[in-house]
Design an enzyme around this catalytic site. Structure first.
Site, PDB file in Angstrom:
ATOM      1  N   LEU A   2      33.410   3.497  -9.819  1.00 59.30           N
ATOM      2  CA  LEU A   2      32.571   4.150  -8.812  1.00 59.30           C
ATOM      3  C   LEU A   2      31.240   3.405  -8.669  1.00 59.30           C
ATOM      4  O   LEU A   2      30.767   3.134  -7.565  1.00 59.30           O
ATOM      5  CB  LEU A   2      32.324   5.606  -9.251  1.00 59.30           C
ATOM      6  N   GLU A   6      27.971   8.784 -16.365  1.00 57.57           N
ATOM      7  CA  GLU A   6      28.569   9.968 -15.712  1.00 57.57           C
ATOM      8  C   GLU A   6      27.495  10.924 -15.203  1.00 57.57           C
ATOM      9  O   GLU A   6      27.646  12.148 -15.255  1.00 57.57           O
ATOM     10  CB  GLU A   6      29.589  10.638 -16.621  1.00 57.57           C
ATOM     11  N   GLY A  64      16.193   7.867 -44.651  1.00 55.40           N
ATOM     12  CA  GLY A  64      15.137   6.895 -44.931  1.00 55.40           C
ATOM     13  C   GLY A  64      15.567   5.489 -44.524  1.00 55.40           C
ATOM     14  O   GLY A  64      16.310   5.308 -43.547  1.00 55.40           O
ATOM     15  N   PHE A 117      29.518  -2.182 -14.458  1.00 59.26           N
ATOM     16  CA  PHE A 117      29.535  -1.262 -15.601  1.00 59.26           C
ATOM     17  C   PHE A 117      30.840  -0.473 -15.659  1.00 59.26           C
ATOM     18  O   PHE A 117      30.825   0.742 -15.910  1.00 59.26           O
ATOM     19  CB  PHE A 117      28.365  -0.270 -15.536  1.00 59.26           C
ATOM     20  N   ILE A 118      31.966  -1.126 -15.423  1.00 54.65           N
ATOM     21  CA  ILE A 118      33.240  -0.393 -15.393  1.00 54.65           C
ATOM     22  C   ILE A 118      33.933  -0.497 -16.757  1.00 54.65           C
ATOM     23  O   ILE A 118      34.399  -1.569 -17.167  1.00 54.65           O
ATOM     24  CB  ILE A 118      34.167  -0.925 -14.260  1.00 54.65           C
ATOM     25  N   SER A 123      23.201   6.224  -9.711  1.00 58.25           N
ATOM     26  CA  SER A 123      22.938   7.669  -9.652  1.00 58.25           C
ATOM     27  C   SER A 123      23.296   8.261  -8.293  1.00 58.25           C
ATOM     28  O   SER A 123      23.598   9.452  -8.203  1.00 58.25           O
ATOM     29  CB  SER A 123      21.460   7.943  -9.925  1.00 58.25           C
ATOM     30  N   ALA A 170      24.175   1.068  -6.506  1.00 55.49           N
ATOM     31  CA  ALA A 170      24.491   2.495  -6.348  1.00 55.49           C
ATOM     32  C   ALA A 170      25.067   3.052  -7.636  1.00 55.49           C
ATOM     33  O   ALA A 170      26.258   2.904  -7.906  1.00 55.49           O
ATOM     34  CB  ALA A 170      25.480   2.678  -5.204  1.00 55.49           C
TER      35      ALA A 170
HETATM   36  C1  LIG Z   1      28.369   1.635 -21.206  1.00 55.98           C
HETATM   37  C2  LIG Z   1      28.509   2.058 -19.781  1.00 55.98           C
HETATM   38  C3  LIG Z   1      29.746   2.488 -19.311  1.00 55.98           C
HETATM   39  C4  LIG Z   1      29.896   2.854 -17.968  1.00 55.98           C
HETATM   40  N1  LIG Z   1      31.157   3.164 -17.497  1.00 55.98           N
HETATM   41  C5  LIG Z   1      31.331   3.391 -16.162  1.00 55.98           C
HETATM   42  C6  LIG Z   1      32.652   3.524 -15.599  1.00 55.98           C
HETATM   43  O1  LIG Z   1      33.676   3.468 -16.307  1.00 55.98           O
HETATM   44  N2  LIG Z   1      32.765   3.721 -14.263  1.00 55.98           N
HETATM   45  C7  LIG Z   1      31.681   3.780 -13.434  1.00 55.98           C
HETATM   46  O2  LIG Z   1      31.873   3.945 -12.234  1.00 55.98           O
HETATM   47  N3  LIG Z   1      30.414   3.652 -13.936  1.00 55.98           N
HETATM   48  C8  LIG Z   1      30.217   3.441 -15.267  1.00 55.98           C
HETATM   49  N4  LIG Z   1      28.950   3.252 -15.777  1.00 55.98           N
HETATM   50  C9  LIG Z   1      27.806   3.329 -14.881  1.00 55.98           C
HETATM   51  C10 LIG Z   1      26.931   4.569 -15.127  1.00 55.98           C
HETATM   52  O3  LIG Z   1      27.594   5.724 -14.703  1.00 55.98           O
HETATM   53  C11 LIG Z   1      25.586   4.333 -14.411  1.00 55.98           C
HETATM   54  O4  LIG Z   1      24.903   3.347 -15.164  1.00 55.98           O
HETATM   55  C12 LIG Z   1      24.761   5.603 -14.291  1.00 55.98           C
HETATM   56  O5  LIG Z   1      25.369   6.474 -13.366  1.00 55.98           O
HETATM   57  C13 LIG Z   1      23.313   5.328 -13.842  1.00 55.98           C
HETATM   58  O6  LIG Z   1      23.278   4.486 -12.742  1.00 55.98           O
HETATM   59  P1  LIG Z   1      22.341   3.200 -12.747  1.00 55.98           P
HETATM   60  O7  LIG Z   1      22.614   2.451 -13.994  1.00 55.98           O
HETATM   61  O8  LIG Z   1      22.545   2.484 -11.457  1.00 55.98           O
HETATM   62  O9  LIG Z   1      20.871   3.775 -12.829  1.00 55.98           O
HETATM   63  P2  LIG Z   1      19.945   4.187 -11.581  1.00 55.98           P
HETATM   64  O10 LIG Z   1      20.735   5.000 -10.625  1.00 55.98           O
HETATM   65  O11 LIG Z   1      19.287   2.971 -11.065  1.00 55.98           O
HETATM   66  O12 LIG Z   1      18.863   5.121 -12.281  1.00 55.98           O
HETATM   67  C14 LIG Z   1      17.682   4.608 -12.925  1.00 55.98           C
HETATM   68  C15 LIG Z   1      16.871   5.771 -13.432  1.00 55.98           C
HETATM   69  O13 LIG Z   1      16.443   6.579 -12.328  1.00 55.98           O
HETATM   70  C16 LIG Z   1      16.755   7.923 -12.575  1.00 55.98           C
HETATM   71  N5  LIG Z   1      17.033   8.603 -11.309  1.00 55.98           N
HETATM   72  C17 LIG Z   1      17.968   8.269 -10.399  1.00 55.98           C
HETATM   73  N6  LIG Z   1      17.953   9.152  -9.367  1.00 55.98           N
HETATM   74  C18 LIG Z   1      16.991  10.055  -9.651  1.00 55.98           C
HETATM   75  C19 LIG Z   1      16.492  11.212  -8.980  1.00 55.98           C
HETATM   76  N7  LIG Z   1      17.014  11.627  -7.828  1.00 55.98           N
HETATM   77  N8  LIG Z   1      15.489  11.915  -9.564  1.00 55.98           N
HETATM   78  C20 LIG Z   1      14.955  11.510 -10.751  1.00 55.98           C
HETATM   79  N9  LIG Z   1      15.392  10.424 -11.427  1.00 55.98           N
HETATM   80  C21 LIG Z   1      16.395   9.706 -10.889  1.00 55.98           C
HETATM   81  C22 LIG Z   1      18.004   7.866 -13.448  1.00 55.98           C
HETATM   82  O14 LIG Z   1      18.162   9.066 -14.159  1.00 55.98           O
HETATM   83  C23 LIG Z   1      17.665   6.702 -14.372  1.00 55.98           C
HETATM   84  O15 LIG Z   1      16.850   7.150 -15.405  1.00 55.98           O
HETATM   85  C24 LIG Z   1      28.780   2.874 -17.104  1.00 55.98           C
HETATM   86  C25 LIG Z   1      27.536   2.455 -17.594  1.00 55.98           C
HETATM   87  C26 LIG Z   1      27.390   2.015 -18.888  1.00 55.98           C
HETATM   88  C27 LIG Z   1      26.057   1.465 -19.330  1.00 55.98           C
END
Ligand SMILES: Cc1cc2nc3c(=O)[nH]c(=O)nc-3n(C[C@H](O)[C@H](O)[C@H](O)COP(=O)(O)OP(=O)(O)OC[C@H]3O[C@@H](n4cnc5c(N)ncnc54)[C@H](O)[C@@H]3O)c2cc1C
Length: 381
Positions: free
Chosen positions: A128, A365, A341, A159-160, A135, A133
């Site tokens: 996804l 997620e 510790g 990040f899949i 969050s 894209a």
């Molecule tokens: C180890 C790992 C495994 C993963 N596995 C999968 C997978 O199998 N499939 C998949 O599709 N994805 C996967 N992901 C992706 C993961 O779901 C995303 O990293 C996560 O959803 C956050 O998105 P981003 O990294 O783009 O952060 P961003 O969306 O850029 O967010 C950055 C910061 O802004 C904050 N933020 C965002 N919107 C708001 C808001 N409206 N109000 C306040 N704060 C906000 C967030 O909380 C975060 O702290 C994985 C990620 C990792 C690191």
């Protein structure tokens, strides 16, 4: 410490939990430190789980699953994560992939993918997130354009989890750019599809065995690989994530319980100032807070799982469980390390691994901030 189970479980549920707990203790836990140290994908652990039918634990019997309740599924995921976080993360990513087909697909598509995935013959990934894209997945750029025989899928997911290892990937892409999130559709992409390219695994802080990849797509996809109707992809993804959030909460419980158990063992044997560390009230209060936080997280998780089992809407409960359990687990593991510790800071002990493995639970997620947004939306309707 063996956790008490919620009421209402069937004999099948109890038997499955017992079997998984045994495998977790005897096979997964002994391999966890090396999996982390070598950052190796837990293929053998997943095969061992497959031998018990555990790769289909989220699926009904009709599609090759054991027909477990959602409460039993949560207890099994907790036991697996308590033994090895990376194995639990790879397994639950596989569940996301099969849940997407179960929830959004029709019977012919389910028949093509789910029994093989349930038996462990195939492994799935759920794609996804994109570089721009995370969050807000509705901002995705990955597109699927109609062709004579199906769709041309183009774009990048990142990040899949399981990405390069997966035999099939459920991918979300825009089919109608004018319809915003209602223009997103879901597809199954097979591993050997020409134009599917996986990058190298990301170097991550924790869950090092649970490999994550960038995947780029420039692929022809047959029309029969679309999951459900055009435009239903976003709704499917959100329902899948409701399930996934209960599983993330369960992973948090397992890892944090392992940290608390380690702390309980340590305070009994560590002597300071002529008495066991556990005899100091300051330490006892830490332990009491840790156990209370964990019990509150467990009850929220069981509540969400129970509503899921009853077929009720449980988005709110799933978000509350994921938010609370991931934040509580982070605190519990940090205190468990503190109680150890300097020993807790070394890689000879599992505490620092638990702290690192838990950190992502507040991010993937749907981050804690996203969960709070969802909860607030429910409050303000
Ligand atoms: C180890 C790992 C495994 C993963 N596995 C999968 C997978 O199998 N499939 C998949 O599709 N994805 C996967 N992901 C992706 C993961 O779901 C995303 O990293 C996560 O959803 C956050 O998105 P981003 O990294 O783009 O952060 P961003 O969306 O850029 O967010 C950055 C910061 O802004 C904050 N933020 C965002 N919107 C708001 C808001 N409206 N109000 C306040 N704060 C906000 C967030 O909380 C975060 O702290 C994985 C990620 C990792 C690191």
């Amino acid at each position: 410490m063996t956790q008490a189970l919620p009421p209402g479980l069937s004999e099948t549920d109890h038997a499955a939990i017992e079997t998984i707990r045994r495998l977790a203790a005897n096979t997964l836990a002994p391999a966890a430190a090396e999996t982390d140290e070598t950052a190796s994908f837990p293929a053998a652990q997943l095969q061992a789980l497959a031998g018990l039918g555990a790769l289909g634990m989220n699926l009904p019997e009709r599609w090759g699953g054991p027909g477990l309740s959602a409460m039993a599924l949560a207890a099994c995921v907790e036991a697996i994560a308590g033994a090895c976080g990376a194995t639990a993360s790879a397994l639950t990513a596989h569940f996301l992939a099969t849940d997407a087909i179960l929830i959004g697909g029709d019977d012919p598509l389910r028949a093509r993918y789910l029994p093989a995935a349930a038996s462990g013959e195939t492994l799935g990934a759920f794609a996804l997130t994109e570089p721009r894209a995370g969050s807000n997945p509705a901002d995705m750029r990955c597109a699927a354009k109609r062709t004579a025989n199906g769709y041309r899928l183009s774009g990048v997911k990142h990040f899949i989890s399981n990405g390069a290892m997966a035999d099939f990937i459920t991918v979300f892409a825009i089919t109608d750019p004018a319809a915003a999130h209602k223009g997103i559709s879901a597809f199954v992409v097979d591993k050997n599809t020409p134009g599917l390219v996986a990058g190298l695994p990301e170097k991550t802080m924790g869950l090092k065995g649970g490999h994550v990849f960038e995947l780029s797509f420039d692929c022809e996809i047959p029309a029969e690989n679309r999951i459900g109707t055009e435009g239903s992809g976003f709704r499917t993804a959100m329902k899948v994530l409701d399930n996934g959030r209960v599983e993330v909460a369960s992973m948090c419980l397992g890892i944090a319980q392992a940290a608390l158990d380690a702390a309980l063992g340590w305070v009994r044997q560590r002597q300071i100032g002529g008495q066991a560390l556990g005899e100091y009230q300051g330490i006892q209060w830490m332990l009491a807070d840790m156990a209370t936080q964990l019990q509150a997280a467990r009850l929220l998780t069981q509540d969400a799982a129970a509503k899921r089992a009853q077929g009720m809407r449980f988005s709110l409960e799933a978000s509350m469980a994921k938010l609370f359990a991931s934040e509580a687990a982070g605190k519990v593991a940090d205190l468990a390390l503190q109680i150890h510790g300097g020993y807790g800071f070394t890689r000879d002990m599992p505490l620092e691994r638990h702290v690192r493995d838990l950190r992502i639970m507040r991010i993937y997620e749907g981050s804690s901030e996203v969960q709070r947004n969802i909860i607030a939306r429910h409050l303000l309707v």
